[in-house]
Write an enzyme that holds these catalytic residues in place. Structure first.
Site, short mmCIF file in Angstrom:
data_model
loop_
_atom_site.label_atom_id
_atom_site.label_comp_id
_atom_site.label_asym_id
_atom_site.label_seq_id
_atom_site.Cartn_x
_atom_site.Cartn_y
_atom_site.Cartn_z
N GLY A 171 -31.42 -14.81 -31.15
CA GLY A 171 -32.89 -14.17 -31.09
C GLY A 171 -33.17 -13.61 -29.90
O GLY A 171 -34.22 -12.96 -29.63
N ASP A 183 -39.69 -18.18 -36.90
CA ASP A 183 -39.38 -19.01 -37.69
C ASP A 183 -38.31 -19.87 -37.29
O ASP A 183 -37.46 -20.26 -37.79
CB ASP A 183 -39.06 -18.71 -39.16
CG ASP A 183 -39.09 -19.45 -40.28
OD1 ASP A 183 -39.32 -20.62 -40.12
OD2 ASP A 183 -38.74 -18.97 -41.44
N SER A 184 -38.69 -20.76 -36.29
CA SER A 184 -37.45 -21.73 -35.54
C SER A 184 -37.65 -23.17 -36.11
O SER A 184 -38.57 -23.49 -36.74
CB SER A 184 -37.49 -21.38 -34.07
OG SER A 184 -38.78 -22.31 -33.73
N THR A 185 -36.71 -23.78 -35.65
CA THR A 185 -36.56 -25.16 -35.63
C THR A 185 -37.72 -25.75 -34.70
O THR A 185 -38.08 -25.06 -33.91
CB THR A 185 -35.32 -26.05 -35.75
OG1 THR A 185 -34.71 -25.36 -34.50
CG2 THR A 185 -34.17 -25.37 -36.85
N GLU A 220 -30.70 -14.32 -36.94
CA GLU A 220 -30.50 -15.92 -37.19
C GLU A 220 -29.31 -16.21 -36.41
O GLU A 220 -28.26 -15.49 -36.68
CB GLU A 220 -30.24 -16.12 -38.65
CG GLU A 220 -29.88 -17.52 -38.82
CD GLU A 220 -30.42 -18.72 -38.33
OE1 GLU A 220 -30.10 -19.42 -37.49
OE2 GLU A 220 -31.59 -18.83 -38.71
N GLN A 228 -24.96 -26.68 -34.96
CA GLN A 228 -25.84 -27.75 -35.66
C GLN A 228 -25.04 -28.04 -36.81
O GLN A 228 -24.05 -27.57 -37.38
CB GLN A 228 -26.95 -27.32 -35.90
CG GLN A 228 -27.12 -26.17 -36.58
CD GLN A 228 -28.67 -25.25 -36.39
OE1 GLN A 228 -29.31 -25.69 -35.77
NE2 GLN A 228 -28.61 -24.00 -36.95
N HIS A 267 -43.94 -20.69 -46.23
CA HIS A 267 -43.24 -19.26 -46.13
C HIS A 267 -44.30 -18.36 -46.20
O HIS A 267 -44.69 -17.16 -45.57
CB HIS A 267 -42.44 -19.00 -47.00
CG HIS A 267 -40.97 -19.56 -46.57
ND1 HIS A 267 -40.04 -20.63 -47.38
CD2 HIS A 267 -40.26 -19.71 -45.52
CE1 HIS A 267 -39.08 -21.09 -46.89
NE2 HIS A 267 -39.35 -20.65 -45.63
N ASP A 278 -32.78 -19.34 -44.01
CA ASP A 278 -33.22 -19.47 -45.68
C ASP A 278 -33.47 -18.60 -46.28
O ASP A 278 -33.33 -18.34 -47.43
CB ASP A 278 -33.75 -20.86 -45.79
CG ASP A 278 -35.31 -20.56 -45.22
OD1 ASP A 278 -36.08 -20.32 -45.87
OD2 ASP A 278 -35.48 -21.12 -44.15
#
Length: 281
Positions: free
Chosen positions: A140, A157-159, A108, A33, A64, A88
């Site tokens: 993952g 904690d994904s897009t 990640e 990406q 968060h 992040d």
């Protein structure tokens, strides 16, 4: 007079959000990406992935804190936590505020997200250097399928469900998550906007509801994500996020939090009628 420059996020081709640009700090393309960090006038530094806002320094604490603390304050004593995505570092930062946590593994898939966050957004990434944090740059889905390690809490904690994150929204992934969860295990997953991504929420709820005995949806407000309202799915091996929640734990923890508290916890699981209807509640 110099004309203002803006950074645009176009969401689903129907919504545009603009941020006034101060300067561009980084832009790079990995094999997965495009990763970009910019500095804005009103929202501090922004992390964008494929043009979509992931982190804003001004309001990242809301996301968060809400993805981490409801689960960690519900679990009797979380010691081992797995974070999938979240390169992040903001979720890891919140997890490590809990003294009981001995090990937090971040998996990640894209090392460029971690590298750019460490360099340009230390507000979220600093905790990745904590001795209890273990950063793995790998897939993952593969990690969950192959690991023999067990965790008390898993945080996805994904897009959004496209590109490298697509497989994090499937049934085989959640079956493997259940396998690696401890007895009182909890999994929290980023589910998108109830206004624009209700199909994603319905899909995640349907999948997890077939695998876990307790499944709920958790809501929170934010400043920079389209629609201003966002959702997580919350699945457990038995604990109920409201009935089994003990508010006193937050008070005794004496934790520095800017958004989450006992009242917010209870309110987050109260759903509007349109969302209840969508998931069959």
């Amino acid at each position: 007079m110099r004309k203002a420059v803006w950074v645009d996020e176009v969401y689903q081709g129907i919504v545009r959000t603009s941020f006034k640009l101060k300067r561009r700090l980084f832009k790079g393309k990995s094999s997965f990406q495009t990763v970009e960090v910019v500095e804005t006038t009103g929202h501090g530094r922004l992390l964008l992935i494929d043009g979509m806002t992931m982190v804003s320094e001004r309001d990242e604490f809301v996301y968060h804190e809400m993805i981490a603390h409801p689960a960690l304050f519900l679990h009797p004593k979380p010691r081992r936590v797995l974070v999938i995505g979240g390169g992040d570092g903001g979720t890891v930062r919140e997890v490590l505020k809990h003294r009981s946590v001995e090990r937090c593994v971040l998996v990640e898939i894209d090392g460029l997200v971690v590298e750019s966050s460490r360099r340009y957004i230390p507000q979220t990434a600093a905790a990745l250097s904590d001795k209890r944090a273990h950063v793995l740059i790998e897939d993952g889905v593969k990690f969950v399928a192959e690991t023999e390690e067990h965790f008390d809490v898993v945080i996805v904690d994904s897009t959004e469900p496209f590109g490298p994150a697509k497989e994090l929204f499937g049934p085989s992934f959640y079956k493997n998550v259940k396998r690696i969860l401890s007895e009182d295990g909890i999994v929290v997953s980023q589910a998108g906007s109830p206004f624009y991504e209700i199909s994603t929420i319905k899909n995640l709820f349907r999948i997890t509801n077939k695998i876990f005995p307790v499944v709920e949806v958790c809501l929170f407000n934010n400043l920079t994500y389209p629609g201003g309202l966002w959702a997580f799915t919350f699945a457990t091996k038995g604990l109920h996020p409201v009935k089994d929640f003990r508010p006193a734990r937050i008070l005794t923890a004496k934790m520095r939090l800017r958004w989450y508290n006992a009242g917010i916890h209870a309110a987050a699981f109260a759903l509007p009628n349109f969302l209840k209807a969508a998931i069959g509640r």
